[in-house]
Design an enzyme around this catalytic site. Structure first.
Site, short mmCIF file in Angstrom:
data_model
loop_
_atom_site.label_atom_id
_atom_site.label_comp_id
_atom_site.label_asym_id
_atom_site.label_seq_id
_atom_site.Cartn_x
_atom_site.Cartn_y
_atom_site.Cartn_z
CE1 TYR A 1 -4.16 1.57 -0.01
CE2 TYR A 1 -3.32 2.90 1.81
CZ TYR A 1 -4.28 2.66 0.84
OH TYR A 1 -5.33 3.52 0.71
CD1 TRP B 1 -5.08 6.33 -1.75
CD2 TRP B 1 -3.09 7.34 -1.81
NE1 TRP B 1 -4.35 5.88 -0.68
CE2 TRP B 1 -3.13 6.48 -0.70
CE3 TRP B 1 -1.93 8.08 -2.07
CZ2 TRP B 1 -2.05 6.34 0.18
CZ3 TRP B 1 -0.85 7.94 -1.20
CH2 TRP B 1 -0.90 7.07 -0.09
CE LYS C 1 -16.68 -2.44 2.98
NZ LYS C 1 -15.40 -2.24 2.24
#
Length: 372
Positions: A93, A310, A367
């Site tokens: 990441y 992002w 989720k």
């Protein structure tokens, strides 16, 4: 247990809190610190190295630390497991906290007490992380006031827990790259993802029409129906989008000027093929782990633009007040019934292995929400 979620981050500290112990005493309607010999035990999901989440994440007992008058004691209520959380644990990441670290970048907590110099928060307030890396997979913690953003407590808990990442990403991509007007269309892949579901709902609230692409699966009709219930106008599989008949979609709606790509590879190429001349494709994920492929002809003859998004970078480029304004805009949509949290499965913190496993399974639309 399956739950349908109702109408629903200053750089955060990422390392584990050291062993400075504290209790709290209240005076003049506020709370302040006082030394104590009684430790407060915190359960937290930590990882000491990067790797497979199933192997490196452990449930540990930590000591609650008090750092001073500008800190806030928060009891975490719920925290989701997002793809970025998994990528961060794996070491793949753009932002990696110092190890060892507590997992989780998103969630909602309730203020238990505040330091004497805290002015913007009070006990009982709901808060979410201001930036990624806070470490939300724990029962409670002490954070700096600047690491938190207050959210209204009159929205559903799961909405608050999932508010700070996916809906923010969806809203900014819909608003920042093309000047879309009501009636314009947007095409996206990974439409059943958290961002995808938020895109469908926010687009509908803005009067935009959506073409939503998903991977084929055994229960595809059930998924299509659920996305249409959220406001999707068209839902089709990757295979259907590749067929010549897909062009029939644009007999009654304009070609999209905005495409949102979370997959890459062939899927992103198909989105580009259906974009209107001069349109923009925004990439915010790479689930297929394949590069975005754009032919020279599409770039030359259709003048298409390729952009990236992002949320962490957006926050760096904008003020805290702008992020707070975005959060309040989304909360208004939640209150108006125009934005619900994604379908979710609530899992107690101690059953984290189950939740981590489910979050990495293919074709799981729910989720995973860790409850404390």
């Amino acid at each position: 247990m399956w739950v349908r979620c109702a109408l629903s981050g200053a750089q955060a500290r990422s390392q584990l809190q050291p062993g400075l112990l504290a209790t709290w005493r209240r005076h003049s309607g506020a709370a302040s610190y006082s030394a104590s010999v009684q430790p407060s035990r915190v359960r937290a999901l930590i990882y000491r190295s990067h790797g497979d989440p199933a192997k490196v994440v452990e449930l540990k007992n930590l000591e609650l630390a008090a750092r001073g008058g500008s800190d806030v004691h928060v009891r975490m209520l719920a925290a989701p497991i997002n793809p970025s959380d998994i990528n961060m644990i794996q070491g793949n990441y753009g932002l990696l906290p110092k190890l060892p670290a507590v997992g989780g970048n998103e969630g909602v907590g309730q203020v238990v007490a505040v330091g004497s110099s805290v002015t913007g928060l009070k006990p009982g307030d709901w808060v979410i992380p201001a930036n990624a890396g806070l470490g939300t997979w724990r029962t409670e913690a002490v954070f700096s006031e600047t690491a938190l953003i207050q959210v209204p407590s009159d929205i559903p808990l799961q909405s608050a827990a999932t508010l700070g990442v996916n809906p923010c990403t969806a809203y900014r991509m819909l608003v920042d790259f093309e000047q879309l007007q009501p009636g314009d269309s947007v095409i996206q892949n990974a439409s059943n993802s958290g961002v995808g579901q938020a895109v469908i709902q926010i687009a509908a609230a803005l009067g935009l029409r959506t073409i939503n692409v998903v991977r084929d699966r055994p229960d595809i009709q059930k998924l299509m129906d659920r996305l249409k219930d959220l406001g999707a106008e068209h839902v089709l599989t990757e295979e259907e989008l590749r067929k010549p008949e897909a062009k029939n979609l644009f007999k009654n709606m304009p070609q999209p000027r905005l495409a949102l790509n979370c997959v890459g590879g062939k899927s992103s190429t198909e989105l580009l093929r259906h974009l209107a001349p001069g349109g923009t494709m925004v990439t915010y994920g790479g689930m297929a782990k394949q590069p975005v492929i754009a032919s020279a002809s599409l770039l030359i003859f259709k003048d298409l633009r390729l952009r990236g998004f992002w949320l962490s970078q957006w926050k760096k480029d904008h003020s805290s007040d702008e992020f707070k304004g975005l959060i309040l805009t989304l909360c208004d949509l939640i209150r108006q019934g125009q934005l619900a949290a994604p379908a979710c499965s609530e899992v107690p913190l101690q059953d984290y292995q189950q939740a981590l496993g489910a979050s990495m399974e293919p074709f799981v639309s729910a989720k995973q929400i860790l409850t404390m």
